[in-house]
Design an enzyme around this catalytic site. Sequence first.
Site, PDB file in Angstrom:
ATOM      1  N   ARG A 556       0.875  -1.132   0.114  1.00 33.35           N
ATOM      2  CA  ARG A 556       0.101  -0.156  -0.021  1.00 33.35           C
ATOM      3  C   ARG A 556       0.841   1.193  -0.044  1.00 33.35           C
ATOM      4  O   ARG A 556       0.413   2.444  -0.822  1.00 33.35           O
ATOM      5  CB  ARG A 556      -1.056  -0.063   1.302  1.00 33.35           C
ATOM      6  CG  ARG A 556      -2.330  -0.945   0.948  1.00 33.35           C
ATOM      7  CD  ARG A 556      -3.018  -0.698   2.478  1.00 33.35           C
ATOM      8  NE  ARG A 556      -4.092  -1.682   1.998  1.00 33.35           N
ATOM      9  CZ  ARG A 556      -5.458  -1.389   1.426  1.00 33.35           C
ATOM     10  NH1 ARG A 556      -5.476  -0.127   1.066  1.00 33.35           N
ATOM     11  NH2 ARG A 556      -6.271  -2.062   1.207  1.00 33.35           N
ATOM     12  N   GLU A 600     -10.107  -1.636  -5.285  1.00 29.65           N
ATOM     13  CA  GLU A 600      -9.388  -0.689  -4.520  1.00 29.65           C
ATOM     14  C   GLU A 600      -7.935  -0.485  -4.862  1.00 29.65           C
ATOM     15  O   GLU A 600      -7.582   0.633  -4.817  1.00 29.65           O
ATOM     16  CB  GLU A 600      -9.307  -1.237  -3.120  1.00 29.65           C
ATOM     17  CG  GLU A 600      -8.741  -0.409  -2.049  1.00 29.65           C
ATOM     18  CD  GLU A 600      -8.920  -0.555  -0.670  1.00 29.65           C
ATOM     19  OE1 GLU A 600      -8.354   0.008   0.175  1.00 29.65           O
ATOM     20  OE2 GLU A 600     -10.251  -1.110  -0.395  1.00 29.65           O
ATOM     21  N   ASP A 657     -11.635   6.673 -11.214  1.00 24.16           N
ATOM     22  CA  ASP A 657     -12.089   8.085 -10.587  1.00 24.16           C
ATOM     23  C   ASP A 657     -11.041   9.137 -11.514  1.00 24.16           C
ATOM     24  O   ASP A 657     -10.193   9.733 -11.122  1.00 24.16           O
ATOM     25  CB  ASP A 657     -11.905   8.489  -9.249  1.00 24.16           C
ATOM     26  CG  ASP A 657     -12.463   9.873  -8.595  1.00 24.16           C
ATOM     27  OD1 ASP A 657     -12.963  10.358  -9.678  1.00 24.16           O
ATOM     28  OD2 ASP A 657     -12.179  10.286  -7.457  1.00 24.16           O
TER      29      ASP A 657
END
Length: 903
Positions: A556, A600, A657
């Site tokens: 991450r 995600e 997005d």
Amino acid sequence: MSSIQNTGSLDGQESASDLTVEHSLSGKVPKVSESTENMSKRGAAQQVIFQYFNQLTEGCGNESCTNENCASSRTFRFKESDNNTLALEAITLSKAKATLCERRPRKISRLPTEQENGTLDTSVLVASKELGMRTKSKMLSPTASSSVDVGSSQSPHGSNSEIKEPNYLTEERLSAVIHDCQASNEWLKLIHLIGSVFNNPESIIMSFRKSYPVSSPPKVNLVSPDDSSSPPISQPGIESPTVPTVSSIKDPDLTVDLPALRRAFKLLMDVPDQPYQGALINALTALSQTLEYETKYNKVLERQTDYINVFIVVMEIPMLHFPEYLETAFPGINKVIGLLPVSAQARLARIWSTFDQSRLKDMVQSLQQLITVKVINYEGRWSANFRPSDDSAITSATRVLKILYYASMLGGHMDSTELVEEERRLNDSESLLELMQGAFGYEPKESSPVKEDPLGKEVGVQVINCREPLIPYEDFINEPLNDNLDIGVDYTNHRLEPENKFSFVPYCFILTTASKHTSMYYDNRIRMLHERRTAFVQTLVHGGPPNPFLRVRVRRDHIIDDALVNLEMIAMENPSDLRKQLFVEFDGEQGLDEGGVSKEFFQLIVEELFNPDIGMFTYNEQSHHFWFNSLSFENDAQFTLIGILLGLAIYNSCILDIHFPMVVYRKLMGKKGTFRDLYDVDPTLFASLKEMLEYKLEDFEEVFDQTFRIGYSDVFGNNHTYDLKENGESTMVSQENKQEFVDLYADYLLNKSIDQQFRAFKRGFLMVTSESPLKQLFRPEEIEMLVCGSQIFDFHALEEATEYDGGFTDDSATIRNFWTVVHAMSEEDKKKLLQFTTGTDRVPVGGLSKLKMIIARNGPDSDRLPTSHTCFNVLLLPEYPTVEKLQDRLLKAINYSKGFGML
């Protein structure tokens, strides 16, 4: 003579004998309610019988004929027989497959005739027979129970003693007939005129012509085009000058007087109670059978250029969308148009493209109404054995809609020919092979050329080149049809049986973006399965562990570096692995990627890459769009990574997005950015340049004081200049060259300045999508929706589509409380709820009604927070007893959740 046929007579005129044989064959008067399918089955047999009947009554025209079953033969054995006997004999000959003569341009009367007082010469007699004008004709009334007799008595020898002019329509003639009928309150004359004209292609062709004054009927020469030496046939009582034959008129454009035609139909619409409707419906039904035979077997369109007038005139009938016409007449005409050769359909498209927007829209709406009525009528009865693609009325209307679709684009705002040609040259030189060469060591295999739509190729139109069609693209979409389509079956028909079964995929203009997305989903899954099988085969042959998925393992806190390394290695070793199903793993987390983890992953990496601090993109506060930074310090690999991610998102049905201007998607499909695209990139600059173009005063140079050298600043505030043309600093912008300045300015900003960055971006995108049907199915604005999702957050639609499990129902108190809380949320919290439940805050293509969310009971009341399975869009909700507690727990869950674990 031209070889036009109808169900009444090969000569194009319906007579008493024609109707007698027709009624004898069918045993009853044709009714409008008969299905088109049944009529089509009878049509082929009737055509053959009618040919025998006309051979028995009219002959073949060969003076030396030796066929004893032909009226032209001297040994004809039925000289004394009446028409009823000949009709029965025609059936017998058809069953026996007797010899059928080839018809000649001119025919000889089967019985000798005498000239009356020397005033009626042989040519007139031939003309009377040529036009098929026997002495008495009958036309069905609207009730199909009465008939009108017109003409004169028959001589003892059976020949005509009076010449009757051909049936045709002009505005003045129709107006006069209507006036006479109104005066007498008797409409049989109008009924006969309408029925006889619209039953006969030749009559329709000669109606409402531009080539002669509408106040004067034409002299008609119906000789064969090959018999050009034959003199025109004179007709008594007609004083207009001779006009060319129907077949010899070579005008490639429209030869129908459309204003007169539309005024004439307006007169018909104003007739009280419209008593001609039954005759018109019957005539059109018979006409469609004639047209089908003529176009399919006689290839009449190749010999008669004006035969196209039939379809132009018929499609102008304003009553086609009436319920009475939707049963047989309108579908029959659509079927014939759908069966026309591509060249004829292209000509129709060119002609219709000249129509005004309102008329074209009326035609589209009539066809859409036909499709909708058929779909709704069968709603509840569609099954695996009978689908919309099996209904000929629906498929025929869809084919005609396709012609109007191209007409709408052809008549709309198209990119200039020069621009399209320049783009074609650039795309040819910028092939996939050249784009990929040297990128990650990629050497792509040759791919099969994209199959171009035959009609689009004939017309010379591509959807991507039309900026603004006459009719909005949305008007061609039929929602009821899409609701009743099984896209999986339709796609299977397209892939496996395109020649035998109709599929709506080649007619994607009628499909919603959601339906096309589903179709592409199946195509992508097939490719994924192919890559998976290939991986297993390679494992068996070469050994090593199987690798059926595109596995990406990331941390991450280092997501950009890890993703770049992973995808770069895959692209170097085997780029085809990019077309495998994506499987993402976050280091140290136990989430199993069934779609939610990938969502995600895309969201996090997009947030990083589009961070203004990185400097890869610039953000415009007015347009809220990102644009490529021409002075970025990032290498091409970073931009290639974004292209790969964009392609992977579409390929794996994930929504991002990303806020690119529309010109990015146009450029991905091979277009260049132009001044019209500049608004989405920089609205202020667009407004300034537009003001310059619109300024018309003579003091232009003093007001704008602009040269062909432009200046701009980078992200660090440093100033740069660029000459749009040679000696740009010393070349002033004037009234004469301001358009050139604007075009060069836009070309620099949208194309030249970002060429390196965009080529790398496009390279990555094509690595994933080069074999996808993306370009064939979607327009640029639809691709944007595939990437970004819908912008409409309709949570009421989501509520209607949500399913319940574990003991919950839509009447459960907890569920009612849940939706009360959700509908009271702010839009930001609603997005967080979507993010928490589905793994993304984006609305899928087609809206929230397409999102199959499940709310499952997760035990009795407790203090636990709600949890979710983002891969399956499942929200696990304890049975909270009050609205307050449910709201508290739900808001905490959606605001403080992060990461994946095993439940």
